[in-house]
Write a protein that holds these residues in place. Sequence first.
Motif, PDB file in Angstrom:
ATOM      1  N   PHE A  18      45.784  64.724  16.978  1.00 45.83           N
ATOM      2  CA  PHE A  18      44.516  65.378  16.671  1.00 45.83           C
ATOM      3  C   PHE A  18      44.657  66.903  16.666  1.00 45.83           C
ATOM      4  O   PHE A  18      44.023  67.578  15.852  1.00 45.83           O
ATOM      5  N   VAL A  19      45.461  67.453  17.584  1.00 45.80           N
ATOM      6  CA  VAL A  19      45.702  68.900  17.608  1.00 45.80           C
ATOM      7  C   VAL A  19      46.341  69.346  16.295  1.00 45.80           C
ATOM      8  O   VAL A  19      45.928  70.336  15.684  1.00 45.80           O
ATOM      9  N   THR A  20      47.335  68.595  15.844  1.00 44.25           N
ATOM     10  CA  THR A  20      48.006  68.913  14.579  1.00 44.25           C
ATOM     11  C   THR A  20      47.019  68.855  13.419  1.00 44.25           C
ATOM     12  O   THR A  20      47.019  69.735  12.544  1.00 44.25           O
ATOM     13  N   SER A  21      46.169  67.851  13.422  1.00 47.03           N
ATOM     14  CA  SER A  21      45.164  67.717  12.373  1.00 47.03           C
ATOM     15  C   SER A  21      44.173  68.885  12.393  1.00 47.03           C
ATOM     16  O   SER A  21      43.815  69.419  11.335  1.00 47.03           O
ATOM     17  N   SER A  22      43.752  69.291  13.579  1.00 48.50           N
ATOM     18  CA  SER A  22      42.822  70.426  13.693  1.00 48.50           C
ATOM     19  C   SER A  22      43.446  71.707  13.158  1.00 48.50           C
ATOM     20  O   SER A  22      42.779  72.484  12.465  1.00 48.50           O
ATOM     21  N   ALA A  42      37.974  74.661  15.139  1.00 48.72           N
ATOM     22  CA  ALA A  42      38.407  75.480  16.273  1.00 48.72           C
ATOM     23  C   ALA A  42      37.886  74.876  17.577  1.00 48.72           C
ATOM     24  O   ALA A  42      38.609  74.810  18.582  1.00 48.72           O
ATOM     25  N   VAL A  43      36.635  74.401  17.549  1.00 45.30           N
ATOM     26  CA  VAL A  43      36.078  73.731  18.723  1.00 45.30           C
ATOM     27  C   VAL A  43      36.838  72.434  18.998  1.00 45.30           C
ATOM     28  O   VAL A  43      37.207  72.139  20.140  1.00 45.30           O
ATOM     29  N   VAL A  47      38.964  71.000  22.338  1.00 48.20           N
ATOM     30  CA  VAL A  47      38.748  69.697  22.972  1.00 48.20           C
ATOM     31  C   VAL A  47      40.040  68.881  22.962  1.00 48.20           C
ATOM     32  O   VAL A  47      40.425  68.282  23.975  1.00 48.20           O
ATOM     33  N   ASN A  48      40.711  68.869  21.835  1.00 48.11           N
ATOM     34  CA  ASN A  48      41.945  68.088  21.709  1.00 48.11           C
ATOM     35  C   ASN A  48      43.068  68.673  22.567  1.00 48.11           C
ATOM     36  O   ASN A  48      43.868  67.923  23.140  1.00 48.11           O
ATOM     37  N   SER A  49      43.120  69.978  22.669  1.00 44.69           N
ATOM     38  CA  SER A  49      44.124  70.614  23.526  1.00 44.69           C
ATOM     39  C   SER A  49      43.896  70.243  24.985  1.00 44.69           C
ATOM     40  O   SER A  49      44.858  69.994  25.730  1.00 44.69           O
TER      41      SER A  49
END
Length: 61
Positions: A18-22, A42-43, A47-49
């Motif tokens: 999810f981080v990569t996707s964001s 960015a939000v 959250v994913n981080s």
Amino acid sequence: MVSLDSGRRVTGWGMALFVTSSIAWISGAVLSGDHPLGAQNAVLLGVNSFGVYRYLIRRRD
């Protein structure tokens, strides 16, 4: 991967995906000038981080 609840490691790698996707969505938003999409992701990146930290980095209590 996240919703299956197959353990901390699998969930953590799902959050990393999810981080990569964001990051990809933020890059696309910057290139196209779509500021609301960039702000939303960015939000979600934050959250994913936190999810990566929670499931992959932090020791289980």
